[in-house]
Design an enzyme around this catalytic site. Sequence first.
Site, PDB file in Angstrom:
ATOM      1  CE1 TYR A 115     -26.981  35.710  30.750  1.00 56.97           C
ATOM      2  CE2 TYR A 115     -27.285  33.701  29.688  1.00 56.97           C
ATOM      3  CZ  TYR A 115     -26.468  34.759  29.669  1.00 56.97           C
ATOM      4  OH  TYR A 115     -26.304  35.082  28.152  1.00 56.97           O
ATOM      5  CE  LYS A 163     -11.817  39.973  31.970  1.00 54.20           C
ATOM      6  NZ  LYS A 163     -10.826  40.003  30.669  1.00 54.20           N
ATOM      7  CG  ASP A 171     -10.190  38.489  27.667  1.00 55.11           C
ATOM      8  OD1 ASP A 171     -10.372  37.673  28.775  1.00 55.11           O
ATOM      9  OD2 ASP A 171      -9.599  39.520  27.510  1.00 55.11           O
ATOM     10  CG  ASP A 219     -25.951  32.079  26.298  1.00 51.55           C
ATOM     11  OD1 ASP A 219     -26.123  31.674  24.991  1.00 51.55           O
ATOM     12  OD2 ASP A 219     -26.718  33.039  26.559  1.00 51.55           O
ATOM     13  CG  ASP A 257     -24.562  31.344  20.043  1.00 50.91           C
ATOM     14  OD1 ASP A 257     -25.081  30.255  20.747  1.00 50.91           O
ATOM     15  OD2 ASP A 257     -25.399  32.248  19.890  1.00 50.91           O
TER      16      ASP A 257
END
Length: 336
Positions: free
Chosen positions: A123, A172, A205, A229, A233
């Site tokens: 970002y 990751k 994941d 982010d 959610d």
Amino acid sequence: MHNVTLIKGDGIGPSIMEAAVAVINASGAKIHWHEADAGMSAYERTGTPLPDATMESIAQTRVAFKGPLTTMVGEGFRSINVELRKQYDLYANVRPAKSWKGVKTRYDDVDIVIVRENTEGLYVGLEHYLTPAKDIAESLAVVTKAGSERIVEYAFKYAIDNDRKKVTVCHKANILKYTQGLFLKTAREVAAKYSQIEFDEKIVDAACMHMVMKPEQFDVVVTTNMFGDILSDLTAGLVGGLGLIPGANIGEDAALFEAVHGSAPDIAGKNIANPTAVMMAGVMMLNHLGEHEAAVRMQKAIEKVVNEGVYVTPDLNPNSQYGTKEMGQAIVDAME
């Protein structure tokens, strides 16, 4: 008396912020509000979505309470929120997601706090085209040891200050050996200093799968910008949606508190917007300001009204005949 910059925002912002301010004022906390503009409303009045006067106000108060904003396209920066985080180095984004007795979901006992690094990763916006035809694009993620260290430190200190038992780092590093590898390595080094807190690692994941299957195994989760982010959610969905999720953006000497949902212009002015998220952000702000008794009083009143499910907005109870104003007044009335 605490000085706080108040940004009511766009769309449903003014109505939910009016309700939230009334509840905060009723809590007993002594707040001097400095109202400032940002977003679409500011653009229409001043020609910029983030006026200098607003930035100067936050520079003075060092605390902002913000409603949802509509970000203008092509106005010099990608996002007002991103610009505010950048200007004041608000490196820690904190989003708690906790089950409500009065909100029916698939889960009953979710209590997860996402601590998201707020200034680095993908970002940062370092992207460009590689060909004149603009048919190949490249984005660069930036991860620093210093940035990783301070966000993981924040997560562990948050866990200690809030009687949490476990910190999980989501990453990751199995694929992104350098950026995510640096983040994970740094997280392990920091975790070694906090033996009183359980430490866990999960590939992002797999973490998503485990959050859906068994959310009770998570407590405090710390991760990089984009993953945070996404995960915040996901956790919002576990407890009933973004209408219930507050957000805090914390720096060394400044902080911004907000609802994480959008400005929802389609329901603006209809007195049906749910003010819970921004009110809970107000609770986080009061705790940040040291107004702990007022924060507890406010949180208990919000929980009472939401859990009873009577004086709430229609998204919380489809049979409700009440709206934003009535819900706000019911919470004020419930204040002990």
